[in-house]
Write a protein that holds these residues in place. Structure first.
Motif, PDB file in Angstrom:
ATOM      1  N   LEU A  90       0.409   7.315  -6.409  1.00 42.05           N
ATOM      2  CA  LEU A  90      -0.946   7.638  -6.844  1.00 42.05           C
ATOM      3  C   LEU A  90      -1.118   9.142  -7.026  1.00 42.05           C
ATOM      4  O   LEU A  90      -0.823   9.928  -6.122  1.00 42.05           O
ATOM      5  N   LEU A 105      -7.776   9.570  -4.049  1.00 43.59           N
ATOM      6  CA  LEU A 105      -8.073   8.241  -3.514  1.00 43.59           C
ATOM      7  C   LEU A 105      -9.510   8.147  -3.007  1.00 43.59           C
ATOM      8  O   LEU A 105     -10.182   7.125  -3.190  1.00 43.59           O
ATOM      9  N   MET A 151       0.590   4.202  -2.795  1.00 41.98           N
ATOM     10  CA  MET A 151       0.101   5.533  -2.426  1.00 41.98           C
ATOM     11  C   MET A 151       1.134   6.621  -2.736  1.00 41.98           C
ATOM     12  O   MET A 151       0.778   7.747  -3.059  1.00 41.98           O
ATOM     13  N   CYS A 194       0.828  -1.205   0.000  1.00 41.32           N
ATOM     14  CA  CYS A 194       0.000   0.000   0.000  1.00 41.32           C
ATOM     15  C   CYS A 194       0.867   1.260   0.000  1.00 41.32           C
ATOM     16  O   CYS A 194       0.582   2.224  -0.714  1.00 41.32           O
ATOM     17  N   GLN A 195       1.936   1.248   0.788  1.00 40.91           N
ATOM     18  CA  GLN A 195       2.757   2.455   0.911  1.00 40.91           C
ATOM     19  C   GLN A 195       3.360   2.864  -0.427  1.00 40.91           C
ATOM     20  O   GLN A 195       3.360   4.048  -0.776  1.00 40.91           O
TER      21      GLN A 195
END
Length: 406
Positions: A281, A285, A278, A274-275
């Motif tokens: 990204l 979100l 993100m 996830c880190q």
């Protein structure tokens, strides 16, 4: 989420000192669905994101939806994709999804007998949730018999009351992420993680000791094949069988000589993947998650990710993954200069000091135009942190760095 213009207030439960800089932390019992729903009503919550797998498998998303609260995350029935290895393998059989040959075993002697159907090394998996640690790869039949005896004797608790024995797949592992509202599916990104606790992929499996994104080994043609042969049939079959999947679908893959095969699914973003996702990204979100929750993912723009690499290094407490030492002091120093980001996991405050309060404690993350640059920046941030009772692997991303250097 806190960066989104749509988010005017963020709560986190249970939270930690890192997320407390962006959200108000509150103590909620995730097993008390009525209490969580009451909190949502009291604070007019517009979206709940369920991060961990256990509340998903426990059906928290269903209870909140029944209370009229939009939720990002699958129902209890759909979360079986992560909650039961045998459920997923049997779904793959029905849907024609490429995956390793397997046998599901509910008793020790039957499991010993099933070993005869496989060649070493043997892949043994606790059927239920085991915090990412329920997989044993046994090199010999004797090792496999001993590991099975431990599993059925409670090594992984209730998760090991049933065991799946799988054919060992050769190739390179990669992870692929897609978002879906149960009907529309959009690709999100790829990553590679490092599961073993020791450098050179040695030692026991963990929840993850580091990751990087993208995974160039998962080329655009391979991503299209994964969507076509693995992700889309999964979503379609679940919808047709009456338990549509909504949320993020995290496919753990083995890139074999005969093509990508599914190893397993996670029903959430995963840590540490996830880190790195993100960090790359560029889309909002909250927009993406709310569209999944409201069944309108097909009406908004697809997610956009930066072309840069992101790499994260897990700093864990001594003794992890078995018995991690809690209470060690942490000084972050100037770790977050040069664009690095320190994500907290198992941290707490004790008398004003930041301390270790779990197995995996920090995710030290950086971006760069190449894997090499992201790796250099991430380890520079690691080296700026004073955490005497912590440790990390020093080879996160090394495979991709070697490829870059030819």
């Amino acid at each position: 989420m806190a960066q989104s213009p749509r988010c005017d207030k963020l709560w986190a439960s249970p939270g930690n000192p890192g997320i407390a800089e962006h959200a108000e932390c509150t103590a909620l019992d995730m097993a008390d669905h009525a209490a969580v729903a009451a909190f949502c009503r009291q604070h007019a919550i517009g979206l709940v994101v369920i991060g961990p797998e256990a509340p998903l498998v426990d059906g928290l998303a269903d209870s909140l939806r029944e209370a009229g609260v939009p939720v990002f995350g699958p129902s209890q029935a759909a979360a079986r994709l992560e909650g039961s290895k045998s459920f997923t393998k049997e779904l793959c059989q029905r849907a024609g999804i490429p995956t390793a040959k397997f046998v599901r075993c509910t008793a020790l002697e039957a499991a010993w007998g099933a070993l005869k159907q496989f060649d070493p090394p043997f892949v043994l998996k606790a059927d239920g949730l085991a915090a990412g640690k329920g997989v044993v790869i046994a090199e010999t039949r004797e090792e496999a018999q001993h590991a099975l005896a431990e599993m059925f004797d409670g090594r992984f608790g209730p998760a090991g009351s049933e065991v799946v024995i799988e054919q060992f797949l050769s190739g390179e592992e990669a992870s692929f992420f897609a978002l879906t509202d149960g009907e529309t599916i959009v690709p999100l990104g790829s990553a590679q993680d490092h599961k073993r606790v020791g450098e050179g992929d040695t030692g026991p499996n963990t929840g993850g000791m580091g990751a990087y994104s993208p995974a160039p080994v998962l080329t655009p043609p391979l991503e299209a094949q994964v969507m076509r042969e693995i992700v889309a049939p999964t979503v379609r079959t679940m919808r047709e069988e009456g338990y549509p999947y909504s949320g993020v679908l995290y496919a753990g893959l083995m890139l074999t000589p005969s093509g990508p095969q599914l190893i397993e699914y996670n029903a959430r973003f995963g840590d540490p993947e996830c880190q790195v996702l993100m960090m790359r990204l560029e889309s909002d979100l909250v927009d993406l998650m709310l569209a999944c929750a409201q069944g309108r993912l097909g009406d908004i723009a697809r997610p956009a990710l930066a072309d840069d690499f992101a790499l994260t290094v897990v700093m864990a407490a001594e003794g992890y993954p078995d018995t991690p030492a809690k209470g060690g002091n942490i000084e972050l120093g100037e770790a977050e200069k040069d664009g690095a980001k320190v994500f907290h996991a198992g941290t707490a405050r004790a008398g004003g000091a930041l301390t270790a309060n779990g197995g995996r404690v920090l995710n030290v993350t950086a971006r760069g135009v190449s894997a090499s640059e992201a790796q250099r920046r991430a380890y520079a941030a690691v080296d700026a942190i004073d955490f005497p009772t912590g440790f990390c692997r020093r080879d996160i991303g090394q495979r991709e760095v070697r490829r870059e250097r030819g």
